[in-house]
Design an enzyme around this catalytic site. Structure first.
Site, PDB file in Angstrom:
ATOM      1  N   HIS A  91      56.557  41.787  45.018  1.00 56.71           N
ATOM      2  CA  HIS A  91      55.662  40.655  45.297  1.00 56.71           C
ATOM      3  C   HIS A  91      55.953  40.036  46.665  1.00 56.71           C
ATOM      4  O   HIS A  91      55.032  39.664  47.389  1.00 56.71           O
ATOM      5  CB  HIS A  91      55.759  39.598  44.191  1.00 56.71           C
ATOM      6  CG  HIS A  91      55.400  40.142  42.839  1.00 56.71           C
ATOM      7  ND1 HIS A  91      55.690  39.489  41.675  1.00 56.71           N
ATOM      8  CD2 HIS A  91      54.789  41.301  42.481  1.00 56.71           C
ATOM      9  CE1 HIS A  91      55.257  40.220  40.649  1.00 56.71           C
ATOM     10  NE2 HIS A  91      54.714  41.326  41.115  1.00 56.71           N
ATOM     11  N   HIS A 147      46.298  41.567  40.332  1.00 61.28           N
ATOM     12  CA  HIS A 147      47.760  41.708  40.408  1.00 61.28           C
ATOM     13  C   HIS A 147      48.145  43.160  40.707  1.00 61.28           C
ATOM     14  O   HIS A 147      49.096  43.421  41.449  1.00 61.28           O
ATOM     15  CB  HIS A 147      48.453  41.229  39.137  1.00 61.28           C
ATOM     16  CG  HIS A 147      49.937  41.251  39.328  1.00 61.28           C
ATOM     17  ND1 HIS A 147      50.610  40.263  40.012  1.00 61.28           N
ATOM     18  CD2 HIS A 147      50.867  42.192  39.039  1.00 61.28           C
ATOM     19  CE1 HIS A 147      51.884  40.580  40.113  1.00 61.28           C
ATOM     20  NE2 HIS A 147      52.073  41.735  39.528  1.00 61.28           N
ATOM     21  N   ASP A 178      50.591  44.364  43.682  1.00 62.11           N
ATOM     22  CA  ASP A 178      51.714  45.305  43.557  1.00 62.11           C
ATOM     23  C   ASP A 178      51.538  46.490  44.505  1.00 62.11           C
ATOM     24  O   ASP A 178      52.495  46.946  45.130  1.00 62.11           O
ATOM     25  CB  ASP A 178      51.786  45.858  42.123  1.00 62.11           C
ATOM     26  CG  ASP A 178      52.490  44.906  41.173  1.00 62.11           C
ATOM     27  OD1 ASP A 178      53.187  43.989  41.633  1.00 62.11           O
ATOM     28  OD2 ASP A 178      52.333  45.100  39.947  1.00 62.11           O
ATOM     29  N   HIS A 207      54.015  51.503  40.015  1.00 61.90           N
ATOM     30  CA  HIS A 207      55.048  51.608  41.050  1.00 61.90           C
ATOM     31  C   HIS A 207      55.526  53.054  41.237  1.00 61.90           C
ATOM     32  O   HIS A 207      55.676  53.536  42.356  1.00 61.90           O
ATOM     33  CB  HIS A 207      56.248  50.730  40.707  1.00 61.90           C
ATOM     34  CG  HIS A 207      55.930  49.270  40.681  1.00 61.90           C
ATOM     35  ND1 HIS A 207      55.336  48.616  41.734  1.00 61.90           N
ATOM     36  CD2 HIS A 207      56.123  48.326  39.722  1.00 61.90           C
ATOM     37  CE1 HIS A 207      55.177  47.334  41.423  1.00 61.90           C
ATOM     38  NE2 HIS A 207      55.639  47.142  40.208  1.00 61.90           N
TER      39      HIS A 207
HETATM   40 ZN   LIG Z   1      53.803  42.844  39.964  1.00 61.45          ZN
END
Ligand SMILES: [Zn+2]
Length: 318
Positions: A96, A253, A257, A280
């Site tokens: 973040h 969001h 990310d 991720h």
């Molecule tokens: Zn996040």
């Protein structure tokens, strides 16, 4: 008033949206909060850094204050958060803060911490964004270096997809799909420009499903997680009293990310990145693909706009 002339509309748009000189902070700023996974209180300070320093994390709590560059080749774990490390020293949950620095086009910063995890704050990049804007942004006397896509690069596996395509500015599109009545299928595209990032993306919070949160807590994970720093949803409802900050906060969001993950390339991008059902780990796999396809991009600086001498100069002059 100084007037500039541009060869093409694309060049004008690029100039209006993308800083061409490296940027850092005007002054140091600090905050403290708890780590999402550790539950520990962490103090964090952002300090201005010089030309070509990049973003580096410094562990002030350890002897000799080890320093870890925020680069894709320092990523050591992506299972629950993005973790970087060198020589056994780690900094966790950097995504973040990294998204915020990339979203505000900050190239050079020293990030000092007295623990191993970046504080989660309210689960978004909003507090970091306000902190940086409060400190002020300083332009340095050196050009920024960009990756410019010249050919598509794509990675697809098990229904997950990331592609990067030539474009005149930096754009990201994210698409998510969940078998949940509040989420279903959501898509969002933004041009990553300071004020757009600040207004449209920075306040979108991380989210989790109640059964997953309970499972993680049972195994000692997400110790700092609460309704103060995440949107939690059960089978049909958002459990946070205040509800959602955006109707499509979930995909926003995911976009946040992704901006953080792709910033680990180490330089800003001129191109359009599209992700579908990625996270991720898959974003990180894409970064490795990106560096293995060197024929599909080059690095460049952006030329200074040409000043117009005469008021009678033709169109596209501002
Ligand atoms: Zn996040």
């Amino acid at each position: 008033m100084q007037r500039f002339q541009f060869k093409t509309v694309a060049e004008y748009i690029l100039y209006m949206t993308t800083p061409i000189y490296q940027r850092t902070l005007q002054r140091a700023v600090s905050c403290s909060g708890i780590g999402l996974h550790s539950g520990k209180t962490v103090h964090l300070t952002l300090k201005p850094a010089s030309i070509n320093h990049g973003i580096k994390f410094v562990r002030k709590d350890l002897p000799d204050n080890p320093c870890i560059p925020a680069r894709f080749n320092c990523v050591v774990d992506t299972s629950l958060a993005t973790v970087i490390g060198t020589d056994g020293v780690i900094v966790s949950t950097i995504e973040h803060l990294m998204a915020c620095l990339a979203g505000l086009s900050i190239d050079n910063v020293i990030v000092e911490l007295d623990s191993y995890e970046v504080p989660v704050m309210d689960g978004s990049a909003g507090p970091f964004t306000r902190m940086i804007l409060d400190a002020g942004i300083r332009e340095l006397e050196a050009p920024r270096h960009f990756f410019r896509l010249t050919d598509p690069i794509e990675l697809e596996q098990d229904g997950k997809f990331v592609g990067a395509y030539p474009d005149d500015t930096f754009k990201i599109t994210c698409h998510i799909e969940f078998e949940h009545p509040l989420i279903r299928s959501q898509s969002c595209t933004i041009e990553v420009v300071d004020h757009v990032f600040e207004r449209e993306i920075s306040s979108a919070r991380t989210f989790g499903f109640l059964h997953e949160v309970e499972y993680m807590k049972r195994y000692g994970l997400a110790r700092g997680g609460s309704l103060d720093n995440a949107v939690v949803i059960d089978e049909n409802n958002v459990l946070n009293d205040e509800g959602l900050r955006y109707e499509d906060e979930f995909v926003r969001h995911k976009l946040l990310d992704s901006i953080g993950d792709f910033s680990l390339l180490g330089m800003p991008i001129l191109g359009h990145i599209i992700t579908r059902k990625s996270g991720h780990a898959f974003n990180h796999a894409f970064l490795e693909r990106f560096f293995s396809e060197k024929a599909s991009w080059h690095t460049q600086t952006l030329p200074e706009p040409v000043a117009v001498a005469s008021k009678t100069a033709k169109s596209l002059a501002i």
